[in-house]
Design a protein around this motif. Structure first.
Motif, short mmCIF file in Angstrom:
data_model
loop_
_atom_site.label_atom_id
_atom_site.label_comp_id
_atom_site.label_asym_id
_atom_site.label_seq_id
_atom_site.Cartn_x
_atom_site.Cartn_y
_atom_site.Cartn_z
N ILE A 5 0.86 -1.18 0.00
CA ILE A 5 0.00 0.00 0.00
C ILE A 5 0.89 1.22 0.00
O ILE A 5 1.77 1.37 0.86
CB ILE A 5 -0.93 0.00 1.22
N LEU A 6 0.67 2.09 -0.97
CA LEU A 6 1.43 3.33 -1.09
C LEU A 6 0.47 4.48 -0.82
O LEU A 6 -0.43 4.75 -1.60
CB LEU A 6 2.05 3.44 -2.49
N LEU A 7 0.67 5.14 0.28
CA LEU A 7 -0.19 6.24 0.71
C LEU A 7 0.44 7.56 0.27
O LEU A 7 1.50 7.93 0.76
CB LEU A 7 -0.35 6.19 2.23
N ALA A 8 -0.19 8.19 -0.69
CA ALA A 8 0.28 9.47 -1.24
C ALA A 8 1.75 9.43 -1.64
O ALA A 8 2.57 10.22 -1.18
CB ALA A 8 0.02 10.60 -0.25
N PRO A 9 2.11 8.48 -2.53
CA PRO A 9 3.53 8.37 -2.91
C PRO A 9 3.98 9.55 -3.76
O PRO A 9 3.20 10.16 -4.48
CB PRO A 9 3.56 7.08 -3.73
N GLY A 10 5.26 9.85 -3.67
CA GLY A 10 5.84 10.92 -4.47
C GLY A 10 6.06 10.46 -5.89
O GLY A 10 6.91 9.63 -6.15
N VAL A 11 5.28 10.99 -6.80
CA VAL A 11 5.40 10.60 -8.21
C VAL A 11 5.74 11.79 -9.10
O VAL A 11 5.81 11.64 -10.30
CB VAL A 11 4.10 9.93 -8.72
N ASP A 12 5.91 12.94 -8.51
CA ASP A 12 6.13 14.15 -9.29
C ASP A 12 7.50 14.17 -9.94
O ASP A 12 8.42 13.44 -9.56
CB ASP A 12 6.03 15.39 -8.40
N ASP A 13 7.63 15.06 -10.88
CA ASP A 13 8.90 15.36 -11.51
C ASP A 13 9.80 15.98 -10.45
O ASP A 13 9.50 17.07 -9.93
CB ASP A 13 8.65 16.32 -12.67
N VAL A 14 10.87 15.31 -10.09
CA VAL A 14 11.74 15.76 -9.01
C VAL A 14 12.33 17.13 -9.31
O VAL A 14 12.31 18.03 -8.48
CB VAL A 14 12.85 14.72 -8.74
N LYS A 15 12.83 17.31 -10.51
CA LYS A 15 13.44 18.59 -10.89
C LYS A 15 12.42 19.72 -10.84
O LYS A 15 12.66 20.77 -10.25
CB LYS A 15 14.04 18.49 -12.29
N GLY A 16 11.27 19.49 -11.42
CA GLY A 16 10.23 20.52 -11.44
C GLY A 16 9.74 20.87 -10.05
O GLY A 16 9.54 22.05 -9.73
N SER A 17 9.55 19.86 -9.22
CA SER A 17 9.10 20.09 -7.85
C SER A 17 10.14 20.89 -7.06
O SER A 17 9.80 21.79 -6.30
CB SER A 17 8.84 18.76 -7.14
N TYR A 18 11.40 20.54 -7.24
CA TYR A 18 12.47 21.23 -6.53
C TYR A 18 12.50 22.71 -6.92
O TYR A 18 12.54 23.59 -6.06
CB TYR A 18 13.81 20.57 -6.86
N GLU A 19 12.47 22.97 -8.22
CA GLU A 19 12.55 24.36 -8.67
C GLU A 19 11.30 25.15 -8.29
O GLU A 19 11.39 26.33 -7.96
CB GLU A 19 12.81 24.39 -10.17
N LYS A 20 10.15 24.51 -8.29
CA LYS A 20 8.92 25.19 -7.87
C LYS A 20 8.98 25.53 -6.39
O LYS A 20 8.61 26.61 -5.97
CB LYS A 20 7.71 24.30 -8.16
N ARG A 21 9.46 24.59 -5.59
CA ARG A 21 9.51 24.77 -4.15
C ARG A 21 10.55 25.80 -3.74
O ARG A 21 10.32 26.61 -2.85
CB ARG A 21 9.82 23.43 -3.48
N TYR A 22 11.72 25.73 -4.35
CA TYR A 22 12.83 26.56 -3.89
C TYR A 22 13.22 27.68 -4.83
O TYR A 22 14.04 28.52 -4.47
CB TYR A 22 14.06 25.68 -3.60
N GLY A 23 12.71 27.70 -6.04
CA GLY A 23 13.05 28.75 -6.97
C GLY A 23 14.52 28.75 -7.36
O GLY A 23 15.07 29.77 -7.75
N GLN A 24 15.15 27.62 -7.23
CA GLN A 24 16.57 27.51 -7.56
C GLN A 24 16.74 26.62 -8.79
O GLN A 24 15.86 25.86 -9.14
CB GLN A 24 17.34 26.89 -6.40
N ILE A 25 17.90 26.72 -9.37
CA ILE A 25 18.21 25.87 -10.52
C ILE A 25 18.66 24.51 -10.00
O ILE A 25 19.71 24.36 -9.39
CB ILE A 25 19.28 26.53 -11.41
N PHE A 26 17.84 23.52 -10.24
CA PHE A 26 18.06 22.17 -9.76
C PHE A 26 19.38 21.61 -10.27
O PHE A 26 20.19 21.07 -9.50
CB PHE A 26 16.89 21.30 -10.23
#
Length: 159
Positions: free
Chosen positions: A17-38
């Motif tokens: 059972i995977l409860l809310a697993p992280g499936v997002d684009d890692v690079k995109g999520s990082y840059e969205k969250r931190y506004g930095q160049i991944f």
């Protein structure tokens, strides 16, 4: 849990059972969250590893959900590097040999694309998806009750 289940056949594990697993684009999520160049941060950490400084913490680096953390380059690359198991969700999901249930919230603020990422793979035999309406990532209040009911049904009847 997903990587363990994919890499280890354990007769004691009959369901995953995977409860809310992280499936997002890692690079995109990082840059969205931190506004930095991944890529620049990945390169910086890879360079430190090449200098045999992978176990020496780097200060003030954004890592996962910890802004301005102290993190070793080895840890950073194990999560964000191009060969990271965390960046290969679909590969590992397909490798699991027991029935899998993915539970997502319809209003998941951390990984809003879980249903879209999982739905093409769903066959309701080996892989099932339940979306808890009006739930965020953490399944607060009555949403957790609904999620637990789905888990019990899956273990008892669905998998």
């Amino acid at each position: 849990a997903m990587v363990y289940a994919a890499e280890n056949i354990d007769p004691e594990v009959g369901h995953v059972i995977l409860l809310a697993p992280g499936v997002d684009d890692v690079k995109g999520s990082y840059e969205k969250r931190y506004g930095q160049i991944f890529e620049a941060n990945v390169k910086r950490m890879q360079e430190r590893i090449a200098l045999n400084k992978g176990s020496e913490p780097v200060s003030n680096i954004d890592f996962w959900y910890c802004p301005k953390a102290d993190v070793t380059p080895d840890s950073f690359i194990s999560y964000y590097g191009p060969d990271s198991k965390f960046r290969q969700f679909h590969k590992y999901l397909r490798m699991i040999e027991v029935p899998v249930l993915v539970v997502a919230g319809s209003r998941d603020e951390r990984f809003p694309n879980i249903p879209q990422q999982i739905e093409p793979l769903v066959d309701n035999e080996r892989l099932s998806l339940i979306v808890i309406q009006d739930s965020g990532h953490f399944f607060r209040d009555l949403n957790i009750d609904e999620a637990v009911e789905a888990l019990i049904d899956f273990i008892d009847y669905g998998g």
